[in-house]
Design an enzyme around this catalytic site. Structure first.
Site, PDB file in Angstrom:
ATOM      1  N   SER A   1       4.971   4.450   1.972  1.00 22.85           N
ATOM      2  CA  SER A   1       6.034   5.420   2.190  1.00 22.85           C
ATOM      3  C   SER A   1       5.554   6.807   1.793  1.00 22.85           C
ATOM      4  O   SER A   1       4.492   6.968   1.188  1.00 22.85           O
ATOM      5  CB  SER A   1       7.247   5.057   1.340  1.00 22.85           C
ATOM      6  N   LYS A   2       6.364   7.793   2.144  1.00 25.35           N
ATOM      7  CA  LYS A   2       6.041   9.176   1.774  1.00 25.35           C
ATOM      8  C   LYS A   2       5.947   9.295   0.262  1.00 25.35           C
ATOM      9  O   LYS A   2       5.114  10.010  -0.276  1.00 25.35           O
ATOM     10  CB  LYS A   2       7.156  10.104   2.270  1.00 25.35           C
ATOM     11  N   ARG A   3       6.862   8.583  -0.427  1.00 28.07           N
ATOM     12  CA  ARG A   3       6.905   8.646  -1.884  1.00 28.07           C
ATOM     13  C   ARG A   3       5.603   8.091  -2.487  1.00 28.07           C
ATOM     14  O   ARG A   3       5.029   8.675  -3.392  1.00 28.07           O
ATOM     15  CB  ARG A   3       8.104   7.847  -2.388  1.00 28.07           C
TER      16      ARG A   3
ATOM     17  N   ALA B   1       2.783   8.123  -1.154  1.00 31.79           N
ATOM     18  CA  ALA B   1       1.726   9.102  -0.909  1.00 31.79           C
ATOM     19  C   ALA B   1       1.691  10.126  -2.030  1.00 31.79           C
ATOM     20  O   ALA B   1       0.624  10.513  -2.506  1.00 31.79           O
ATOM     21  CB  ALA B   1       1.956   9.784   0.439  1.00 31.79           C
ATOM     22  N   GLU B   2       2.856  10.560  -2.478  1.00 32.96           N
ATOM     23  CA  GLU B   2       2.907  11.555  -3.552  1.00 32.96           C
ATOM     24  C   GLU B   2       2.406  10.963  -4.876  1.00 32.96           C
ATOM     25  O   GLU B   2       1.714  11.616  -5.648  1.00 32.96           O
ATOM     26  CB  GLU B   2       4.323  12.112  -3.711  1.00 32.96           C
TER      27      GLU B   2
END
Ligand code: GLU
Length: 506
Positions: A259-261, A263-264
């Protein structure tokens, strides 16, 4: 199977400029590139930027820069043109409108005047009935002439695809085979929004057709709307490309989609799924390509090292795997090590220079690095480690931590003695012949004489001369540092040890 005798493929990478290039996009682009190069075809870059709300300034530049860093140069694209341009969808609005009108004229699409309020109400009711949200088809029933009049008089409208309501459609994905769905489960998708901009479904199909795309390689998030895309091709009477939907990426644990999260979170741990970060983190483009090539493809069950040339020769669409691939960062480290070792020394020196600059050694050149490369090539996993283990070569002075000068199992006074004796041994070697052949044997003799372990004696010299406990091989290092600087640093270390020994006495 694709082979050099396969007809030239025309493939496109069609990113939306909504963020930085990540592993998923890079993998699609890599497979496109490999197929194009392998068949002597063309790799096209098309920017899908019609969704102005999601547009991220700078994303297009990042995409291009990252693709080039990976070595995935395109043959046609927004910056270089080509026979099928423009290659930016925002410059093709009228083309999509023309094709949408064609579908309206042939009765395969229709104007829909439903207001956002009516649609919201409709959705609410569908929800209450437990139905999946879909357009109820109200405007399908407006006589075409009346609809055209209303549209031309400026009444706000969208254009929807008139999905057949009976029967089935079968579309073929190269990896999954035939996919058949009941038409009644498909919505009347919007092709053109009320602001006149085409949505992906229409824009991408029109472009793929007009640009002569032979293979559409894209993410499996497009599988749910794949039947619509096949419908559109058939409504226009166009020949379909080979459709390939790639596997999804899973978290490193293998549990759940990336998910994008996530990735962070990775970025905080010095890992990243963004290509531009991988460069800064010290990965070679060769290694990144090798790594992502194998996330969803394999040549056989054991070959793991591939150069770009190998990939161009060996890549085979038929060997793509539809099953999800877990992102494994330790594999990336592994590949990076392999590719660092495979580089010619001069090439590695040239590529290391920017990492030294970034670490504050602004003036270091590839020539300066050339003699050091053989000492570190097998010792680094990422390029940014090089200045950490070899930066001392370029410092005027090193600052050892005094306590680190004390050898294992010895105290400060004993270590001081070791340092003094080592200094004398090294001082006796002529400066112009300060090579491992001449420095190592007398140092080993000293180890014998003192009845110590090599690690104890060499450790003192290592910390004194490099300022660190881990360094490239000692005697090669001394040869590059040179006699004068070696003795200078030994003298400084001796002073530090004297101070420590004195303190211990008090
Ligand atoms: N613009 C679409 C995306 O970024 C492209 C999908 C495709 O390759 O067709 O997801």
């Amino acid at each position: 199977m694709t082979s050099p005798t396969s007809p030239p493929a025309r493939v496109r990478f069609a990113p939306s400029p909504t963020g930085f290039l990540h592993l998923g996009g890079a993998r699609t682009a890599l497979y496109d590139f490999l197929l194009a190069r392998q068949t002597g075809g063309q790799f096209i870059l098309r920017i899908e930027d019609t969704d102005r709300k999601r547009y991220v300034p700078g994303a297009e530049e990042d995409l291009m820069r990252s693709l080039r860093w990976l070595g995935l140069e395109w043959d046609e694209g927004p910056d270089k043109g080509g026979p099928y341009g423009p290659y930016r969808q925002s410059e093709r609005k009228e083309i999509y409108q023309k094709y949408a009108r064609q579908l309206v004229d042939s009765g395969q699409a229709y104007y829909c005047f439903c207001t956002p309020q009516r649609l919201a109400q409709m959705r609410k009711e569908q929800q209450a009935r437990g139905e999946p949200p879909h357009y109820d088809g109200t405007c399908r029933l407006i006589p075409p002439e009346e609809a055209r009049r209303r549209a031309e008089s400026g009444e706000p409208h969208v254009i929807r695809f008139k999905t057949p309501k009976t029967g089935t459609i079968t579309a073929r994905d190269l990896l999954r085979g035939d996919i058949t769905v009941e038409n009644r489960t498909l919505d009347d998708y919007i092709l053109v929004k009320s602001d006149g901009w085409a949505l992906y479904h229409l824009a991408a199909m029109v472009d793929d057709h007009l640009m002569g795309i032979t293979h559409v390689i894209r993410g499996s998030e497009w599988l749910p709307t794949f039947p619509l895309h096949a419908h559109l091709y058939r409504a226009f009477g166009w020949e379909e490309p080979v459709w390939v939907h790639l596997s999804v990426f899973l978290k490193p644990s293998g549990k759940g989609k990336m998910s994008k999260r996530d990735a962070e979170v990775f970025r905080k741990g010095h890992k990243s799924i963004f290509i531009k970060d991988l460069e800064a983190l010290g990965y070679l483009p060769e290694a990144v390509n090798n790594w992502i090539a194998l996330m969803g493809w394999s040549y056989d069950d054991h070959t793991e090292f591939f150069t770009m040339q190998d990939l161009i020769e060996k890549f085979d669409l038929e060997r793509l795997k539809p099953s999800p691939a877990a992102v494994n960062f330790s594999k990336l480290d592994h590949f990076n090590g392999l590719h660092i070792r495979a580089l010619p020394e001069a090439d590695l020196a040239r590529r290391l220079a920017p990492y030294f600059h970034a670490a504050g050694y602004a003036k270091v050149t590839a020539d300066d690095l050339r003699p050091i490369v053989p000492l570190i090539q097998t010792r680094i996993t990422t390029m940014d480690e090089a200045p950490k283990i070899a930066g001392f070569f370029f410092r005027h002075d090193v600052e050892p931590v005094p306590e680190e000068l004390i050898a294992k199992k010895l105290d400060a006074a004993q270590s001081l003695e070791v340092a003094r004796r080592a200094r004398d041994v090294l001082a006796a070697v002529p400066a112009e012949a300060f090579t491992p052949e001449n420095t190592e044997p007398p140092m080993r003799a000293l180890v014998e004489e003192l009845g110590l372990k090599a690690g104890q004696v060499f450790g003192v010299v290592r910390v004194a001369v490099t300022g660190q406990r881990v360094s490239p091989p000692l005697f090669e290092t001394l040869a590059i540092v040179g006699k004068a600087k070696t003795l200078e640093r030994m003298d400084k270390a001796i002073k530090m040890l004297e101070a420590l020994a004195k303190k211990n006495q008090e």
